[in-house]
Design an enzyme around this catalytic site. Sequence first.
Site, PDB file in Angstrom:
ATOM      1  N   HIS A   7      49.201 100.479 -12.311  1.00 26.43           N
ATOM      2  CA  HIS A   7      47.945 100.199 -11.934  1.00 26.43           C
ATOM      3  C   HIS A   7      47.408 101.010 -10.815  1.00 26.43           C
ATOM      4  CE1 HIS A   7      50.110  96.913  -9.481  1.00 26.43           C
ATOM      5  NE2 HIS A   7      49.282  97.521  -8.460  1.00 26.43           N
ATOM      6  N   HIS A  79      45.896 101.471  -3.134  1.00 18.95           N
ATOM      7  CA  HIS A  79      47.377 102.167  -3.532  1.00 18.95           C
ATOM      8  C   HIS A  79      47.552 102.186  -4.985  1.00 18.95           C
ATOM      9  CE1 HIS A  79      48.216  97.636  -3.990  1.00 18.95           C
ATOM     10  NE2 HIS A  79      48.624  98.020  -5.018  1.00 18.95           N
ATOM     11  N   GLU A 130      53.130 101.871  -4.494  1.00 20.09           N
ATOM     12  CA  GLU A 130      53.704 100.705  -5.175  1.00 20.09           C
ATOM     13  C   GLU A 130      54.805 101.240  -6.058  1.00 20.09           C
ATOM     14  OE1 GLU A 130      51.503  97.459  -6.453  1.00 20.09           O
ATOM     15  OE2 GLU A 130      53.092  96.284  -6.215  1.00 20.09           O
TER      16      GLU A 130
HETATM   17 CO    CO Z   1      49.485  96.615  -6.514  1.00 18.31          CO
END
Ligand code: CO
Length: 136
Positions: A7, A79, A130
């Site tokens: 994502h 992020h 991440e």
């Molecule tokens: Co995230």
Amino acid sequence: MIGRLNHVAIAVPDLPAAMELYRTTLGAQVSEPEDQPEHGVITVFIDLPNTRVELLHPLGDKSPIANFLEKNPAGGIHHICYEVTDIIAARDKLMANGMRVLGTGEPKLGAHHHPVLFLHPKDFNGTLVELEEVAA
Ligand code: CO
């Protein structure tokens, strides 16, 4: 080592307005908001055919995204999340290469109840990264 883009996360000042934007104006599938007290955020996921967008809104007074929204009052990309199949092996390899892992260095459970870690943006061209462990 890294797999798919899981994502892209966007910090938003007005969560209902952002959900409406994606649902109605962009015609996307938008999840219900979910509190993530462990991470100090509320998350909403938008499912796209090839990846997801994560909307982030602060939860509580010590939210890690409060500062970000202060500097970016209209919101902004916060992020990106890459998938890995073994987060401990990935962490150890990155640390052996001098990369910095944020926090304690131990994975936490993320929004999808999978282990996640965050990597220092200064080591990744100014991008907070991440890592999320997914099944191989
Ligand atoms: Co995230």
